[in-house]
Motif scaffolding. Structure first.
Motif, PDB file in Angstrom:
ATOM      1  N   UNK A 106      55.132   5.909  -0.263  1.00 29.75           N
ATOM      2  CA  UNK A 106      54.539   6.659  -1.378  1.00 29.75           C
ATOM      3  C   UNK A 106      54.342   5.789  -2.621  1.00 29.75           C
ATOM      4  N   UNK A 107      54.937   4.576  -2.640  1.00 28.06           N
ATOM      5  CA  UNK A 107      54.766   3.648  -3.759  1.00 28.06           C
ATOM      6  C   UNK A 107      54.964   2.244  -3.229  1.00 28.06           C
ATOM      7  N   UNK A 108      54.163   1.312  -3.713  1.00 25.99           N
ATOM      8  CA  UNK A 108      54.256  -0.073  -3.250  1.00 25.99           C
ATOM      9  C   UNK A 108      54.080  -1.013  -4.422  1.00 25.99           C
ATOM     10  N   UNK A 109      54.968  -1.973  -4.544  1.00 26.85           N
ATOM     11  CA  UNK A 109      54.833  -2.989  -5.589  1.00 26.85           C
ATOM     12  C   UNK A 109      53.611  -3.853  -5.321  1.00 26.85           C
ATOM     13  N   UNK A 110      52.916  -4.219  -6.381  1.00 30.80           N
ATOM     14  CA  UNK A 110      51.776  -5.125  -6.271  1.00 30.80           C
ATOM     15  C   UNK A 110      51.772  -6.022  -7.498  1.00 30.80           C
ATOM     16  N   UNK A 111      52.249  -7.251  -7.328  1.00 30.56           N
ATOM     17  CA  UNK A 111      52.405  -8.182  -8.437  1.00 30.56           C
ATOM     18  C   UNK A 111      51.197  -9.087  -8.618  1.00 30.56           C
ATOM     19  N   UNK A 112      50.041  -8.643  -8.106  1.00 28.37           N
ATOM     20  CA  UNK A 112      48.792  -9.367  -8.347  1.00 28.37           C
ATOM     21  C   UNK A 112      48.545  -9.461  -9.851  1.00 28.37           C
ATOM     22  N   UNK A 113      48.436 -10.662 -10.418  1.00 23.35           N
ATOM     23  CA  UNK A 113      48.316 -10.767 -11.879  1.00 23.35           C
ATOM     24  C   UNK A 113      46.996 -10.214 -12.395  1.00 23.35           C
ATOM     25  N   UNK A 114      47.066  -9.616 -13.573  1.00 24.23           N
ATOM     26  CA  UNK A 114      45.859  -9.148 -14.227  1.00 24.23           C
ATOM     27  C   UNK A 114      45.168 -10.269 -14.984  1.00 24.23           C
ATOM     28  N   UNK A 137      63.388  -0.703 -14.274  1.00 27.22           N
ATOM     29  CA  UNK A 137      62.936   0.625 -14.685  1.00 27.22           C
ATOM     30  C   UNK A 137      61.448   0.746 -14.342  1.00 27.22           C
ATOM     31  N   UNK A 138      61.067   1.795 -13.664  1.00 21.48           N
ATOM     32  CA  UNK A 138      59.728   1.872 -13.082  1.00 21.48           C
ATOM     33  C   UNK A 138      58.611   1.636 -14.097  1.00 21.48           C
ATOM     34  N   UNK A 139      58.614   2.248 -15.288  1.00 19.02           N
ATOM     35  CA  UNK A 139      57.520   1.950 -16.237  1.00 19.02           C
ATOM     36  C   UNK A 139      57.444   0.472 -16.607  1.00 19.02           C
ATOM     37  N   UNK A 140      58.601  -0.195 -16.719  1.00 15.16           N
ATOM     38  CA  UNK A 140      58.586  -1.628 -17.027  1.00 15.16           C
ATOM     39  C   UNK A 140      58.046  -2.425 -15.854  1.00 15.16           C
ATOM     40  N   UNK A 141      58.443  -2.072 -14.637  1.00 17.74           N
ATOM     41  CA  UNK A 141      57.922  -2.749 -13.447  1.00 17.74           C
ATOM     42  C   UNK A 141      56.407  -2.595 -13.378  1.00 17.74           C
ATOM     43  N   UNK A 142      55.923  -1.394 -13.585  1.00 20.32           N
ATOM     44  CA  UNK A 142      54.483  -1.156 -13.483  1.00 20.32           C
ATOM     45  C   UNK A 142      53.723  -1.864 -14.595  1.00 20.32           C
ATOM     46  N   UNK A 143      54.329  -2.021 -15.770  1.00 19.03           N
ATOM     47  CA  UNK A 143      53.691  -2.812 -16.827  1.00 19.03           C
ATOM     48  C   UNK A 143      53.653  -4.280 -16.429  1.00 19.03           C
ATOM     49  N   UNK A 144      54.774  -4.809 -15.957  1.00 13.62           N
ATOM     50  CA  UNK A 144      54.833  -6.225 -15.585  1.00 13.62           C
ATOM     51  C   UNK A 144      53.862  -6.556 -14.461  1.00 13.62           C
ATOM     52  N   UNK A 145      53.676  -5.623 -13.528  1.00 15.31           N
ATOM     53  CA  UNK A 145      52.772  -5.871 -12.402  1.00 15.31           C
ATOM     54  C   UNK A 145      51.360  -6.202 -12.859  1.00 15.31           C
ATOM     55  N   UNK A 146      50.951  -5.641 -13.969  1.00 18.06           N
ATOM     56  CA  UNK A 146      49.570  -5.799 -14.424  1.00 18.06           C
ATOM     57  C   UNK A 146      49.375  -6.974 -15.372  1.00 18.06           C
ATOM     58  N   UNK A 147      50.461  -7.653 -15.718  1.00 14.88           N
ATOM     59  CA  UNK A 147      50.343  -8.727 -16.697  1.00 14.88           C
ATOM     60  C   UNK A 147      49.698  -9.969 -16.085  1.00 14.88           C
TER      61      UNK A 147
END
Length: 600
Positions: free
Chosen positions: A198-206, A485-495
């Motif tokens: 239902x959720x998957x990390x994706x650290x592809x840089x923005x 913390x999920x919001x921080x993870x999701x912010x970092x993923x897009x950096x």
């Protein structure tokens, strides 16, 4: 089963029975100490048991009240239950926290399991003689079986290289685990089940956005993460404090938020020398006025704790820092019920990257960037196997696949060829192939992001977070990890990459974190080199080997897998204090101890 994990919840216990189903739980009371008893049930019979914490439960509670839900407790458990009741399995993606959840839904005649998005809390599953079993620790499942399952040979083979269990298996054949961000739905009528992500990390840089203040955004996200991890508790909260940036940042944020009566805990060992971080940790504690506790561990203390560590892990575990974290958790549990820790910062922000990595990748690009991929594939036929793997990877993915070709992100302890010299089990799939496959987890051609994604989904979950959970829970202590913390993870993923390692020509690991701590931590901490764990574990191990005249196995089962004669070259080098050989033999020795505890 419940009695096997009393250490995870000494404060309370509960059982729910229904036709064809039994749920049980142990509770470590953190939120709503008086009315948070589990299992918890809705008026129409939907029942939940839950291990973990939900940090956004208050805002979800307000929303659910506006939708007509009435609450009888102040607990986060009831919020999960009502959110699921309202939204079904879509509820899990909305939870910010760490959790292993089991829900019995009589409306659909289903058992539903869910694990948190990052994999902070473990959740094991098994099926035996038509019965489906699940638990937060393997020992609870073993307690329900008539005998020990068979050992999985591939799990042993891969463990010897990884020093932790591969993500898709456990040491026991027939016992598995849900992965991060996964849920299981099982029909209680016919036994059919599905596992979904239902959720998957994706650290592809923005893409880098000029003018955007990434440092300020990170600071806002991080402070909010730390705040949520402190206020979601009705018991004292503290922090593990090393001399590094990650734990120091947590303590700095807690102080900035005005939290007082804050306990911090540090550990070192006799003979740590230049790796001793107690003075740096003490400097941080003094700056922020924490109530600080230190442990100075002797060699005997460390080795005396190993049997407890082996029993707590349930599986072979070759990270030598486990015993130190266990003893630190025992100390912390005398003062607090919750301790925050810095796991996840390196994996989110490329903390393991070195300037030499960038130089190597630039060199590869210069050397191979102009070479047609078909020629790289052809050249792979005429070189050594290790070099051929790199050339084949670049033939498929260009120079950016260089790190994938050599499985570069993992520090190999024992290669497949080295294992073959002492392996007594059946032929196995090479562990190198397993690790190479991890690089396909990232939807990017950026080689650093590929390595980062591989770390995030494997090493972080199966080594660091598993250690944090099991060592702390063995001491009836809850560990919280604000960097995940999920919001921080999701912010970092897009950096962009620049937010993680600095602008081109200005290399800095964890760039936005360094900006955050630049004016908050003492200069001695800011300028200190990155260190390993501050214990001289391997010199201690070498001394014990020399005292014993070599390595002496302690279990019978060990000899079914490993030839002691074939192991002697590694033993000889370890006795001579060669660091790599000591690391290799340590992982083998911990497998031996596990065999003695669980398989003999």
């Amino acid at each position: 089963m419940n009695a096997a994990i009393v250490h995870r919840g000494p404060d309370d216990a509960g059982v729910h029975l229904a036709p064809g189903l039994a749920l049980a739980m142990r509770r470590l009371a953190i939120i709503d100490l008086s009315t948070g008893h589990q299992p918890m049930m809705t008026s129409d019979g939907v029942t939940i048991v839950f291990n973990g914490e939900i940090y956004n439960f208050q805002s979800l509670r307000v929303e659910l009240k506006s939708r007509g839900y009435v609450f009888r407790t102040r607990s986060d458990t009831e919020v999960i239950l009502n959110l699921y009741h309202a939204e079904g399995v879509a509820a899990f993606a909305r939870l910010h926290g760490m959790f292993a959840i089991a829900i019995h839904d009589p409306r659909s005649n289903e058992l539903i399991l869910a694990r948190d998005q990052v994999g902070i809390k473990p959740l094991y599953i098994a099926e035996h003689d038509g019965e489906f079993l699940f638990a937060s620790e393997i020992k609870a499942i073993l307690a329900a079986l008539p005998g020990r399952p068979a050992i999985d040979p591939q799990a042993v083979w891969d463990y010897l290289s990884l020093r932790f269990m591969a993500p898709d298996r456990t040491i026991w054949a027939g016992i598995g685990k849900l992965g991060p961000g996964q849920m299981l739905r099982r029909n209680l009528g016919d036994g059919r089940q599905t596992i979904e992500t239902y959720w998957r990390a994706d650290l592809t840089p923005g893409a880098l956005e000029p003018g955007r203040d990434y440092a300020r955004e990170f600071a806002d996200q991080f402070i909010a993460a730390v705040d949520s991890h402190i206020i979601a508790a009705d018991v004292p909260v503290g922090a593990f404090l090393s001399g590094g940036l990650d734990s120091g940042a947590i303590v700095a944020a807690a102080s900035q938020l005005g939290h007082r009566d804050f306990h911090t805990f540090s550990i070192s060992g006799d003979g740590a020398g230049g790796d001793d971080e107690l003075p740096l940790a003490r400097a941080v504690a003094e700056r922020f006025g924490t109530t600080h506790h230190e442990i100075r561990m002797a060699r005997a203390d460390y080795f005396d704790a190993l049997d407890d560590v082996v029993r707590a892990f349930d599986e072979p575990y070759g990270d030598a820092t486990g015993a130190a974290l266990y003893l630190l958790s025992c100390k912390a549990s005398e003062h607090v019920k919750v301790a925050m820790s810095g796991e996840g910062a390196d994996e989110l922000l490329l903390g393991y990257t070195r300037a030499t990595d960038l130089a190597t990748l630039a060199k590869v690009e210069r050397r191979y960037g102009h070479v047609p991929r078909s020629l790289l594939g052809l050249a792979a036929r005429f070189v050594s196997p290790d070099r051929a793997s790199i050339l084949r990877a670049m033939a498929k993915g260009g120079p950016g696949a260089y790190r994938r070709g050599m499985a570069a992100h993992i520090g190999w302890t024992i290669s497949d060829a080295e294992k073959a010299a002492f392996w007594r089990g059946p032929p196995m799939v090479p562990s190198f192939d397993l690790v190479q496959g991890w690089y396909s987890l990232a939807d990017t051609v950026n080689p650093l992001a590929q390595s980062q994604q591989a770390d995030f989904g494997t090493w972080l979950v199966e080594d660091l977070l598993m250690k944090a959970d099991k060592m702390a829970m063995a001491a009836s202590l809850e560990t919280r990890v604000p960097f995940l913390h999920l919001p921080l993870v999701e912010w970092c993923q897009k950096t962009p990459i620049e937010a993680r390692i600095g602008a081109q020509g200005q290399f800095r690991t964890k760039a936005v974190l360094r900006d955050f701590v630049a004016t908050r931590l003492p200069d001695a901490v800011l300028n200190a080199p990155k260190r390993g764990f501050p214990l001289p574990i391997f010199p201690w191990f070498a001394e014990r080997l020399r005292d014993a005249g070599g390595y002496v196995p302690v279990s019978r089962e060990f000899h079914n897998w490993i030839s002691l004669d074939g192991l002697q070259p590694i033993v000889a080098r370890a006795c001579a204090n060669e660091r790599r050989a000591l690391e290799q033999l340590w992982g083998i020795a911990m497998f031996d101890r596990w065999c003695a505890a669980y398989a003999d």
